[in-house]
Write a protein that holds these residues in place. Structure first.
Motif, PDB file in Angstrom:
ATOM      1  N   ALA A 145       0.834  -1.203   0.000  1.00  0.00           N
ATOM      2  CA  ALA A 145       0.000   0.000   0.000  1.00  0.00           C
ATOM      3  C   ALA A 145       0.870   1.255   0.000  1.00  0.00           C
ATOM      4  CB  ALA A 145      -0.930  -0.003   1.211  1.00  0.00           C
ATOM      5  N   LEU A 146       1.931   1.241   0.780  1.00  0.00           N
ATOM      6  CA  LEU A 146       2.843   2.393   0.826  1.00  0.00           C
ATOM      7  C   LEU A 146       3.550   2.574  -0.507  1.00  0.00           C
ATOM      8  CD1 LEU A 146       4.113   4.658   2.461  1.00  0.00           C
ATOM      9  CD2 LEU A 146       5.838   3.027   3.243  1.00  0.00           C
ATOM     10  N   THR A 147       3.967   1.486  -1.113  1.00  0.00           N
ATOM     11  CA  THR A 147       4.620   1.553  -2.419  1.00  0.00           C
ATOM     12  C   THR A 147       3.677   2.141  -3.455  1.00  0.00           C
ATOM     13  OG1 THR A 147       5.995  -0.357  -1.895  1.00  0.00           O
ATOM     14  CG2 THR A 147       5.733   0.176  -4.224  1.00  0.00           C
ATOM     15  N   GLN A 148       2.424   1.699  -3.444  1.00  0.00           N
ATOM     16  CA  GLN A 148       1.432   2.221  -4.386  1.00  0.00           C
ATOM     17  C   GLN A 148       1.196   3.714  -4.154  1.00  0.00           C
ATOM     18  OE1 GLN A 148      -2.412   0.321  -4.149  1.00  0.00           O
ATOM     19  NE2 GLN A 148      -2.929   0.879  -6.235  1.00  0.00           N
ATOM     20  N   GLN A 149       1.137   4.126  -2.894  1.00  0.00           N
ATOM     21  CA  GLN A 149       0.932   5.540  -2.581  1.00  0.00           C
ATOM     22  C   GLN A 149       2.114   6.382  -3.066  1.00  0.00           C
ATOM     23  OE1 GLN A 149       0.345   6.280   1.586  1.00  0.00           O
ATOM     24  NE2 GLN A 149      -0.168   8.425   1.279  1.00  0.00           N
ATOM     25  N   VAL A 150       3.320   5.889  -2.873  1.00  0.00           N
ATOM     26  CA  VAL A 150       4.510   6.617  -3.338  1.00  0.00           C
ATOM     27  C   VAL A 150       4.504   6.714  -4.862  1.00  0.00           C
ATOM     28  CG1 VAL A 150       7.034   6.477  -3.514  1.00  0.00           C
ATOM     29  CG2 VAL A 150       5.920   6.127  -1.313  1.00  0.00           C
ATOM     30  N   GLN A 151       4.115   5.640  -5.533  1.00  0.00           N
ATOM     31  CA  GLN A 151       4.049   5.671  -6.998  1.00  0.00           C
ATOM     32  C   GLN A 151       2.996   6.663  -7.476  1.00  0.00           C
ATOM     33  OE1 GLN A 151       3.406   1.519  -7.868  1.00  0.00           O
ATOM     34  NE2 GLN A 151       5.586   1.079  -8.045  1.00  0.00           N
ATOM     35  N   GLN A 152       1.849   6.724  -6.804  1.00  0.00           N
ATOM     36  CA  GLN A 152       0.810   7.682  -7.184  1.00  0.00           C
ATOM     37  C   GLN A 152       1.282   9.119  -6.964  1.00  0.00           C
ATOM     38  OE1 GLN A 152      -2.515   6.417  -4.789  1.00  0.00           O
ATOM     39  NE2 GLN A 152      -3.220   4.894  -6.286  1.00  0.00           N
ATOM     40  N   THR A 153       1.966   9.354  -5.869  1.00  0.00           N
ATOM     41  CA  THR A 153       2.503  10.687  -5.603  1.00  0.00           C
ATOM     42  C   THR A 153       3.527  11.068  -6.665  1.00  0.00           C
ATOM     43  OG1 THR A 153       2.150  10.382  -3.231  1.00  0.00           O
ATOM     44  CG2 THR A 153       3.678  12.124  -3.883  1.00  0.00           C
ATOM     45  N   GLU A 190       3.605  10.007  -9.737  1.00  0.00           N
ATOM     46  CA  GLU A 190       2.861  10.270 -10.975  1.00  0.00           C
ATOM     47  C   GLU A 190       2.232  11.658 -10.935  1.00  0.00           C
ATOM     48  OE1 GLU A 190       1.243   9.771 -14.750  1.00  0.00           O
ATOM     49  OE2 GLU A 190       2.841   8.702 -13.731  1.00  0.00           O
ATOM     50  N   THR A 191       1.699  12.048  -9.775  1.00  0.00           N
ATOM     51  CA  THR A 191       1.114  13.385  -9.629  1.00  0.00           C
ATOM     52  C   THR A 191       2.176  14.457  -9.864  1.00  0.00           C
ATOM     53  OG1 THR A 191      -0.510  12.544  -8.061  1.00  0.00           O
ATOM     54  CG2 THR A 191      -0.107  14.920  -8.040  1.00  0.00           C
ATOM     55  N   PHE A 192       3.346  14.284  -9.289  1.00  0.00           N
ATOM     56  CA  PHE A 192       4.426  15.243  -9.491  1.00  0.00           C
ATOM     57  C   PHE A 192       4.896  15.266 -10.946  1.00  0.00           C
ATOM     58  CE2 PHE A 192       5.245  15.015  -4.800  1.00  0.00           C
ATOM     59  CZ  PHE A 192       5.009  16.356  -4.557  1.00  0.00           C
ATOM     60  N   ARG A 193       4.921  14.093 -11.578  1.00  0.00           N
ATOM     61  CA  ARG A 193       5.335  14.041 -12.984  1.00  0.00           C
ATOM     62  C   ARG A 193       4.353  14.830 -13.844  1.00  0.00           C
ATOM     63  NH1 ARG A 193       4.191  11.794 -17.505  1.00  0.00           N
ATOM     64  NH2 ARG A 193       2.496  10.512 -16.718  1.00  0.00           N
ATOM     65  N   GLN A 194       3.048  14.633 -13.586  1.00  0.00           N
ATOM     66  CA  GLN A 194       2.027  15.363 -14.345  1.00  0.00           C
ATOM     67  C   GLN A 194       2.116  16.865 -14.086  1.00  0.00           C
ATOM     68  OE1 GLN A 194      -1.646  13.481 -13.195  1.00  0.00           O
ATOM     69  NE2 GLN A 194      -1.294  11.664 -14.470  1.00  0.00           N
ATOM     70  N   ALA A 195       2.352  17.252 -12.845  1.00  0.00           N
ATOM     71  CA  ALA A 195       2.488  18.676 -12.528  1.00  0.00           C
ATOM     72  C   ALA A 195       3.698  19.266 -13.241  1.00  0.00           C
ATOM     73  CB  ALA A 195       2.610  18.871 -11.016  1.00  0.00           C
ATOM     74  N   GLY A 196       4.774  18.519 -13.287  1.00  0.00           N
ATOM     75  CA  GLY A 196       5.970  18.975 -13.993  1.00  0.00           C
ATOM     76  C   GLY A 196       5.719  19.157 -15.479  1.00  0.00           C
ATOM     77  N   GLN A 197       4.974  18.227 -16.078  1.00  0.00           N
ATOM     78  CA  GLN A 197       4.643  18.353 -17.498  1.00  0.00           C
ATOM     79  C   GLN A 197       3.770  19.580 -17.745  1.00  0.00           C
ATOM     80  OE1 GLN A 197       2.860  14.599 -18.597  1.00  0.00           O
ATOM     81  NE2 GLN A 197       4.804  13.781 -19.353  1.00  0.00           N
ATOM     82  N   ALA A 198       2.819  19.848 -16.849  1.00  0.00           N
ATOM     83  CA  ALA A 198       1.943  21.015 -17.009  1.00  0.00           C
ATOM     84  C   ALA A 198       2.761  22.302 -16.921  1.00  0.00           C
ATOM     85  CB  ALA A 198       0.845  21.001 -15.945  1.00  0.00           C
ATOM     86  N   ILE A 199       3.677  22.352 -15.987  1.00  0.00           N
ATOM     87  CA  ILE A 199       4.531  23.535 -15.858  1.00  0.00           C
ATOM     88  C   ILE A 199       5.395  23.700 -17.096  1.00  0.00           C
ATOM     89  CG2 ILE A 199       6.493  24.486 -14.571  1.00  0.00           C
ATOM     90  CD1 ILE A 199       5.186  23.243 -12.049  1.00  0.00           C
ATOM     91  N   GLN A 200       5.921  22.593 -17.595  1.00  0.00           N
ATOM     92  CA  GLN A 200       6.764  22.653 -18.802  1.00  0.00           C
ATOM     93  C   GLN A 200       5.946  23.135 -20.003  1.00  0.00           C
ATOM     94  OE1 GLN A 200       8.357  18.867 -20.019  1.00  0.00           O
ATOM     95  NE2 GLN A 200      10.092  19.818 -21.060  1.00  0.00           N
TER      96      GLN A 200
END
Length: 138
Positions: free
Chosen positions: A84-92, A94-104
């Motif tokens: 569960a912790l691994t999945q939560q870290v992966q989701q976080t 992914e959220t940061f990756r998407q935010a980075g793409q939006a900023i870019q």
């Protein structure tokens, strides 16, 4: 000579950081921690424990069926928690990756204002006063 014969059946148990069930002499024993790095048989269902310097530290009894089931249930629960912790870290991530793409993408769509070419020089002098400072340009 008797001491030498006692140490010959000494078994080294797993190298895990904490105690874990180890199969020895037909039974499972919680061993492998700092106080029980190695064991030898005391009775059919009890072992003597020794630390890493082969100092006697005490006895451990064989685990019964209920204890084995409890250990396995705890291991399964811990495994679920790690997953569960691994999945939560992966989701976080992914959220940061998407935010980075939006900023870019926002940065790529930015168009700087046009630069004005200076016109013909004039004889006008403009001054700006800020406190005790004065900046003049022609």
């Amino acid at each position: 000579m008797k001491r030498l014969l006692l140490l010959l059946p000494l078994a080294t148990v797993s190298c895990s950081t904490g105690p874990a069930p180890n199969f020895f002499n037909g039974n499972y024993y919680m061993a492998g921690d700092a106080n029980c790095k190695s064991v030898d048989a005391f009775t059919d269902t009890r072992v003597r424990c020794y630390d890493s310097k082969h100092n006697f530290t005490g006895y451990r009894d064989a685990m019964n069926v209920a204890q084995m089931q409890m250990f396995q249930a705890q291991q399964a629960y811990q495994s679920q928690q790690v997953n569960a912790l691994t999945q939560q870290v992966q989701q976080t991530g992914e959220t940061f990756r998407q935010a980075g793409q939006a900023i870019q993408q926002q940065g790529q769509s930015y168009t700087p204002p046009p630069v004005m070419n200076p016109s013909q020089p004039s004889n006008t002098v403009k001054c700006i006063k800020a406190g005790i400072y004065v900046n003049c340009r022609q």
